[in-house]
Design a protein around this motif. Structure first.
Motif, PDB file in Angstrom:
ATOM      1  N   THR A 216       0.753  -1.135   0.058  1.00 16.87           N
ATOM      2  CA  THR A 216       0.075  -0.050  -0.045  1.00 16.87           C
ATOM      3  C   THR A 216       0.919   1.089  -0.069  1.00 16.87           C
ATOM      4  O   THR A 216       0.268   2.366  -0.355  1.00 16.87           O
ATOM      5  CB  THR A 216      -0.899   0.133   1.196  1.00 16.87           C
ATOM      6  N   ALA A 217       2.122   1.190   0.445  1.00 14.91           N
ATOM      7  CA  ALA A 217       2.981   2.396   0.374  1.00 14.91           C
ATOM      8  C   ALA A 217       3.822   2.543  -0.683  1.00 14.91           C
ATOM      9  O   ALA A 217       4.482   3.409  -0.924  1.00 14.91           O
ATOM     10  CB  ALA A 217       3.892   2.141   1.755  1.00 14.91           C
ATOM     11  N   ARG A 218       3.872   1.622  -1.825  1.00 16.72           N
ATOM     12  CA  ARG A 218       4.552   1.750  -3.068  1.00 16.72           C
ATOM     13  C   ARG A 218       3.994   2.707  -4.053  1.00 16.72           C
ATOM     14  O   ARG A 218       4.600   3.076  -5.047  1.00 16.72           O
ATOM     15  CB  ARG A 218       4.467   0.278  -3.611  1.00 16.72           C
ATOM     16  N   THR A 219       2.747   3.085  -4.132  1.00 18.47           N
ATOM     17  CA  THR A 219       2.267   4.165  -4.895  1.00 18.47           C
ATOM     18  C   THR A 219       1.680   5.003  -4.160  1.00 18.47           C
ATOM     19  O   THR A 219       0.967   5.017  -3.051  1.00 18.47           O
ATOM     20  CB  THR A 219       1.239   3.349  -5.738  1.00 18.47           C
ATOM     21  N   ALA A 220       1.641   6.531  -5.012  1.00 21.26           N
ATOM     22  CA  ALA A 220       1.223   7.781  -4.560  1.00 21.26           C
ATOM     23  C   ALA A 220      -0.331   7.889  -4.847  1.00 21.26           C
ATOM     24  O   ALA A 220      -0.808   6.921  -5.570  1.00 21.26           O
ATOM     25  CB  ALA A 220       1.896   8.866  -5.087  1.00 21.26           C
ATOM     26  N   PRO A 221      -1.197   8.571  -4.212  1.00 23.62           N
ATOM     27  CA  PRO A 221      -2.498   8.975  -4.538  1.00 23.62           C
ATOM     28  C   PRO A 221      -2.818   8.980  -6.081  1.00 23.62           C
ATOM     29  O   PRO A 221      -3.710   8.413  -6.622  1.00 23.62           O
ATOM     30  CB  PRO A 221      -2.985   9.997  -3.910  1.00 23.62           C
ATOM     31  N   GLY A 223      -1.054   7.337  -8.387  1.00 24.30           N
ATOM     32  CA  GLY A 223      -0.448   6.024  -9.005  1.00 24.30           C
ATOM     33  C   GLY A 223       1.021   6.136  -9.227  1.00 24.30           C
ATOM     34  O   GLY A 223       1.255   5.007  -9.803  1.00 24.30           O
ATOM     35  N   GLY A 224       1.633   7.242  -8.964  1.00 18.00           N
ATOM     36  CA  GLY A 224       2.950   7.262  -9.048  1.00 18.00           C
ATOM     37  C   GLY A 224       3.511   6.358  -8.165  1.00 18.00           C
ATOM     38  O   GLY A 224       3.311   5.928  -7.055  1.00 18.00           O
ATOM     39  N   LEU A 225       4.835   5.882  -8.688  1.00 18.23           N
ATOM     40  CA  LEU A 225       5.699   4.909  -7.960  1.00 18.23           C
ATOM     41  C   LEU A 225       6.432   5.925  -6.746  1.00 18.23           C
ATOM     42  O   LEU A 225       6.867   6.788  -6.902  1.00 18.23           O
ATOM     43  CB  LEU A 225       6.812   4.376  -8.577  1.00 18.23           C
ATOM     44  N   VAL A 226       6.427   5.250  -5.430  1.00 17.60           N
ATOM     45  CA  VAL A 226       6.947   5.759  -4.415  1.00 17.60           C
ATOM     46  C   VAL A 226       8.162   4.722  -4.006  1.00 17.60           C
ATOM     47  O   VAL A 226       8.237   3.494  -3.710  1.00 17.60           O
ATOM     48  CB  VAL A 226       6.184   5.921  -3.061  1.00 17.60           C
ATOM     49  N   PRO A 227       9.558   5.418  -4.454  1.00 21.61           N
ATOM     50  CA  PRO A 227      10.801   4.521  -3.852  1.00 21.61           C
ATOM     51  C   PRO A 227      10.920   4.000  -2.423  1.00 21.61           C
ATOM     52  O   PRO A 227      10.393   4.679  -1.839  1.00 21.61           O
ATOM     53  CB  PRO A 227      12.005   5.680  -4.157  1.00 21.61           C
ATOM     54  N   LEU A 228      11.421   3.179  -2.058  1.00 27.06           N
ATOM     55  CA  LEU A 228      11.678   2.227  -0.955  1.00 27.06           C
ATOM     56  C   LEU A 228      11.954   3.579   0.113  1.00 27.06           C
ATOM     57  O   LEU A 228      11.363   3.464   1.386  1.00 27.06           O
ATOM     58  CB  LEU A 228      12.205   1.288  -0.978  1.00 27.06           C
ATOM     59  N   ALA A 229      12.677   4.264  -0.136  1.00 23.57           N
ATOM     60  CA  ALA A 229      13.464   5.249   0.806  1.00 23.57           C
ATOM     61  C   ALA A 229      12.436   6.246   1.091  1.00 23.57           C
ATOM     62  O   ALA A 229      12.597   6.838   2.198  1.00 23.57           O
ATOM     63  CB  ALA A 229      14.704   5.836   0.313  1.00 23.57           C
ATOM     64  N   GLU A 230      11.481   6.655   0.053  1.00 17.99           N
ATOM     65  CA  GLU A 230      10.573   7.533   0.615  1.00 17.99           C
ATOM     66  C   GLU A 230       9.178   7.060   1.163  1.00 17.99           C
ATOM     67  O   GLU A 230       8.064   7.870   1.377  1.00 17.99           O
ATOM     68  CB  GLU A 230      10.202   8.301  -0.812  1.00 17.99           C
ATOM     69  N   GLN A 231       9.003   5.756   0.970  1.00 18.79           N
ATOM     70  CA  GLN A 231       7.680   5.238   1.549  1.00 18.79           C
ATOM     71  C   GLN A 231       7.210   5.544   2.996  1.00 18.79           C
ATOM     72  O   GLN A 231       8.118   5.310   3.658  1.00 18.79           O
ATOM     73  CB  GLN A 231       7.915   3.754   1.289  1.00 18.79           C
ATOM     74  N   ASP A 232       5.996   5.781   3.207  1.00 20.99           N
ATOM     75  CA  ASP A 232       5.436   5.924   4.585  1.00 20.99           C
ATOM     76  C   ASP A 232       5.460   4.551   5.461  1.00 20.99           C
ATOM     77  O   ASP A 232       4.534   3.625   5.242  1.00 20.99           O
ATOM     78  CB  ASP A 232       4.220   6.449   4.615  1.00 20.99           C
ATOM     79  N   ARG A 233       6.541   4.220   6.013  1.00 17.56           N
ATOM     80  CA  ARG A 233       6.548   3.047   6.691  1.00 17.56           C
ATOM     81  C   ARG A 233       5.392   2.550   7.930  1.00 17.56           C
ATOM     82  O   ARG A 233       5.184   1.328   7.943  1.00 17.56           O
ATOM     83  CB  ARG A 233       8.003   2.916   7.338  1.00 17.56           C
ATOM     84  N   SER A 234       4.687   3.563   8.576  1.00 11.56           N
ATOM     85  CA  SER A 234       3.572   3.481   9.016  1.00 11.56           C
ATOM     86  C   SER A 234       2.624   2.664   8.338  1.00 11.56           C
ATOM     87  O   SER A 234       1.614   2.213   8.909  1.00 11.56           O
ATOM     88  CB  SER A 234       2.907   4.758   9.674  1.00 11.56           C
ATOM     89  N   ARG A 235       2.280   2.600   6.948  1.00  7.15           N
ATOM     90  CA  ARG A 235       1.463   2.058   6.234  1.00  7.15           C
ATOM     91  C   ARG A 235       1.778   0.682   5.711  1.00  7.15           C
ATOM     92  O   ARG A 235       1.100  -0.197   5.374  1.00  7.15           O
ATOM     93  CB  ARG A 235       1.231   2.876   4.851  1.00  7.15           C
ATOM     94  N   TRP A 236       3.143   0.264   6.386  1.00  5.04           N
ATOM     95  CA  TRP A 236       3.528  -1.231   6.112  1.00  5.04           C
ATOM     96  C   TRP A 236       2.859  -2.226   6.998  1.00  5.04           C
ATOM     97  O   TRP A 236       2.717  -1.827   8.263  1.00  5.04           O
ATOM     98  CB  TRP A 236       4.865  -1.370   6.454  1.00  5.04           C
ATOM     99  N   ASP A 237       2.492  -3.242   6.630  1.00  2.00           N
ATOM    100  CA  ASP A 237       1.721  -4.416   7.175  1.00  2.00           C
ATOM    101  C   ASP A 237       2.725  -5.112   8.228  1.00  2.00           C
ATOM    102  O   ASP A 237       3.024  -5.863   7.906  1.00  2.00           O
ATOM    103  CB  ASP A 237       0.850  -5.268   6.494  1.00  2.00           C
ATOM    104  N   THR A 238       2.603  -4.664   9.652  1.00  3.72           N
ATOM    105  CA  THR A 238       3.484  -5.214  10.292  1.00  3.72           C
ATOM    106  C   THR A 238       3.169  -6.709  10.869  1.00  3.72           C
ATOM    107  O   THR A 238       4.110  -7.640  11.235  1.00  3.72           O
ATOM    108  CB  THR A 238       3.572  -4.346  12.026  1.00  3.72           C
TER     109      THR A 238
END
Length: 387
Positions: A216-221, A223-238
């Motif tokens: 869910t953190a890989r794409t911007a609203p 639809g653009g790609l979000v590089p790993l370094a710029e991803q919002d890690r709070s959106r990662w599924d822990t």
């Protein structure tokens, strides 16, 4: 109608028919006919034993077709006695079906399509939509694949590595149409892991879960790609990350390292970092060294160059990159990134633009174009009269 139930029962029903003597193509057709009957009949009153019902109906469909085809009289002699209806056998032969669908005589694309149809229970229309090809084209591909494996003995041992490559191809297709292929690949790999105790099966499942957790953190609203370094890690599924790490640790403890375990270990190190700056790049380089030794893949060495650039500085990364063929996919994009890290913005901008022109994926092309535009804007502001 519980579509998920039907899809989960499909491989087991197909396997029963093949075990009874039906060739793969005819058995698969009979199972599809039985599924159509289920869609019609079950809403009025689902059976107590859904699998047994499907096996009975599919077997009758197969016999009807066999008897109607005079060219198949010899085979009818082997199967004319219809087994009495009753509970379906508890034995799960799905693992053999995985091996059959990933038979080495099939092309990768055919193996993927057949796996999604026979093991995944997807319709031809759904598979065609997922791969953005006409339904007729996909139908021909699946028919050819079924004919190819129809003569393969079902009791032959399968190649786990081939099955894993097919599932990985499915996972990397991601999402398209009304079928989430990434989620489907995770489901099928879970099923495979429940059928076989193999560290590389566990490694692939861990890798999928760790990548899927960041989805869910890989794409911007937009639809653009979000590089790993710029991803919002709070959106990662822990929850998925914890499961993936747990499965990986158990696989690594068997001390039978394979490429999927090594890839999963790299993904786990990314998932473990609370921010991009806290990533353990030194250990990631070590895992890439292991992976390169296992695969000899130039793509692995390309990714390793990025990791070296993070661990030891961009010039070290560029030195590692210089050892690789410039024709490699993403080579130009990696060079652009490392030159930007090294402060050579004009060269990086040119390389980003060149990489965008070479990109075949639309989202990747758009991302690289934006990187080139960003650097050109920065350079214009720095130049005299640039505003």
């Amino acid at each position: 109608m519980d579509e998920a139930l039907l899809r989960s029962l499909t491989p087991g029903v197909l396997t029963v028919l093949v075990r009874r003597g039906a060739d793969f193509a005819a058995a698969e057709d009979a199972v599809q006919d039985a599924l159509v009957e289920a869609v019609r009949a079950w809403p009025a009153g689902p059976p107590r034993d859904p699998k047994g019902w499907l096996v009975t109906v599919a077997w009758r469909k197969f016999l009807d077709q066999t008897r109607a085809d005079t060219a198949r009289r010899r085979r009818e002699d082997r199967v004319e006695e219809e087994p009495a209806p009753g509970p379906a056998p508890a034995v799960d032969d799905t693992l053999q079906l995985y091996f059959l669908c990933a038979h080495p005589s099939l092309t990768p694309s055919s193996a993927v399509a057949l796996t999604l149809r026979a093991v995944g229970g997807l319709t031809t229309r759904q598979i065609a939509q997922a791969y953005l090809v006409p339904e007729a084209t996909m139908a021909q591909r699946i028919s050819r694949a079924k004919r190819t494996v129809s003569g393969v003995r079902f009791d032959q041992p399968g190649d786990v590595a081939t099955v894993l490559r097919v599932l990985y191809l499915v996972f990397n297709e991601g999402y398209s149409g009304d079928v989430d292929l990434a989620a489907e690949a995770v489901r099928l790999t879970r099923q495979l892991a429940a059928s076989i105790d193999h560290p590389e099966v566990a490694g692939l499942l861990a890798l999928m879960l760790l990548h899927h957790a960041r989805r869910t953190a890989r794409t911007a609203p937009d639809g653009g790609l979000v590089p790993l370094a710029e991803q919002d890690r709070s959106r990662w599924d822990t929850v998925l990350i914890a499961e993936g790490v747990r499965i990986l640790q158990a696989a690594l403890a068997e001390d039978r390292l394979g490429e999927f375990q090594a890839q999963a270990a790299i993904a786990a190190l990314h998932a473990d970092a609370r921010s991009a700056g806290e990533t353990d790049w030194v250990q990631i380089v070590e895992w890439y060294d292991e992976l390169a030794g296992l695969t000899g893949s130039p793509v692995v060495r390309l990714n390793r160059a990025v990791a070296v650039g993070e661990a030891d500085g961009p010039r070290a990364g560029l030195a590692a990159l210089a050892e690789l063929d410039t024709a490699l996919p993403r080579h130009t994009a990696v060079a652009a990134y490392l030159h930007e890290r090294d402060g050579d913005l004009p060269r990086a901008a040119r390389l980003y633009a060149e990489a965008a022109r070479r990109a075949t994926d639309l989202a990747e092309r758009d991302h690289l174009t934006r990187q080139a535009a960003r650097l050109n804007t920065c350079l214009n502001r720095r130049s005299p009269g640039g505003g």
